[in-house]
Design a protein around this motif. Sequence first.
Motif, PDB file in Angstrom:
ATOM      1  N   PRO A 190      -0.079   2.053  -0.285  1.00  0.00           N
ATOM      2  CA  PRO A 190       0.945   2.077  -1.326  1.00  0.00           C
ATOM      3  C   PRO A 190       1.561   3.458  -1.533  1.00  0.00           C
ATOM      4  CG  PRO A 190      -1.238   1.866  -2.294  1.00  0.00           C
ATOM      5  CD  PRO A 190      -1.402   1.676  -0.828  1.00  0.00           C
ATOM      6  N   LEU A 191       0.766   4.512  -1.350  1.00  0.00           N
ATOM      7  CA  LEU A 191       1.287   5.870  -1.537  1.00  0.00           C
ATOM      8  C   LEU A 191       2.306   6.225  -0.461  1.00  0.00           C
ATOM      9  CD1 LEU A 191      -1.948   7.829  -2.551  1.00  0.00           C
ATOM     10  CD2 LEU A 191      -0.063   7.110  -4.028  1.00  0.00           C
ATOM     11  N   LYS A 193       4.122   4.142   1.170  1.00  0.00           N
ATOM     12  CA  LYS A 193       5.291   3.278   1.003  1.00  0.00           C
ATOM     13  C   LYS A 193       6.288   3.853   0.004  1.00  0.00           C
ATOM     14  CE  LYS A 193       6.452  -1.585   0.238  1.00  0.00           C
ATOM     15  NZ  LYS A 193       5.913  -2.935  -0.080  1.00  0.00           N
ATOM     16  N   HIS A 194       5.765   4.500  -1.023  1.00  0.00           N
ATOM     17  CA  HIS A 194       6.629   5.007  -2.091  1.00  0.00           C
ATOM     18  C   HIS A 194       6.678   6.532  -2.146  1.00  0.00           C
ATOM     19  CE1 HIS A 194       6.929   0.949  -3.663  1.00  0.00           C
ATOM     20  NE2 HIS A 194       5.619   0.841  -3.614  1.00  0.00           N
ATOM     21  N   SER A 195       6.045   7.189  -1.158  1.00  0.00           N
ATOM     22  CA  SER A 195       5.940   8.642  -1.213  1.00  0.00           C
ATOM     23  C   SER A 195       7.258   9.323  -0.894  1.00  0.00           C
ATOM     24  CB  SER A 195       4.863   9.132  -0.246  1.00  0.00           C
ATOM     25  OG  SER A 195       4.804  10.534  -0.247  1.00  0.00           O
ATOM     26  N   LYS A 196       7.518  10.424  -1.629  1.00  0.00           N
ATOM     27  CA  LYS A 196       8.667  11.297  -1.358  1.00  0.00           C
ATOM     28  C   LYS A 196       8.213  12.596  -0.718  1.00  0.00           C
ATOM     29  CE  LYS A 196      11.223   9.518  -5.352  1.00  0.00           C
ATOM     30  NZ  LYS A 196      11.869   9.870  -6.649  1.00  0.00           N
TER      31      LYS A 196
END
Length: 202
Positions: A190-191, A193-196
């Motif tokens: 999940p990190l 997938k949404h990490s910047k």
Amino acid sequence: MLRKSKAYRVSILALFIAIIIVQNFVPLFGYIPVGPLSLTTIHITVIIAAILLGPVDGGIVGGVWGILSFIRAFTAPTSPVQPLVFTNPIISILPRILIGVVAGYLFIGLTKTKLKPAISLAITAIVGSLTNAFLVLGMIAMFYRTPAVAHAYGVSDPSLIIKVLMTAVGTNSIPETILAAVVVPIVCLPLLKHSKIKRTSK
């Protein structure tokens, strides 16, 4: 935008370092004593940092763990073996740095394959865990077959240390590796997938 990305990465790096510090000093959080040895969960934090931030920052996080292990060997050892062998920075620091470096570069390489992300993460976790285990135990076997270390491991003959270390691979390293292979994909999928965060390989 680039400046924001760097600031964000540095803040996440600082967070990982803070977690490593807490794991080192909160009883039973980072180290779980088992006889003369200690099961550790700290390698999982280093591997996750390497996956999210890259091999450079992963190596930094691993280095912090190594430095703290080096200090603890003098001040508050978690096992009878620590003050005998982890006062050597080659054993206490170098393998921990290499966990982050190896895991970071391996994951970058695996992302270029057709493997599913969960499988890539599990492989990275396994290799990262075994990097630490084999380097630490291997160097103990090479440099510390002494009566004092043998006594700390509960044997009278230094020649038996190799057998004891092979047992440690089974009783410590395998559970630590399995734990990492399970936890790392659960945390990182999940990190990622949404990490910047922009991972650094240099």
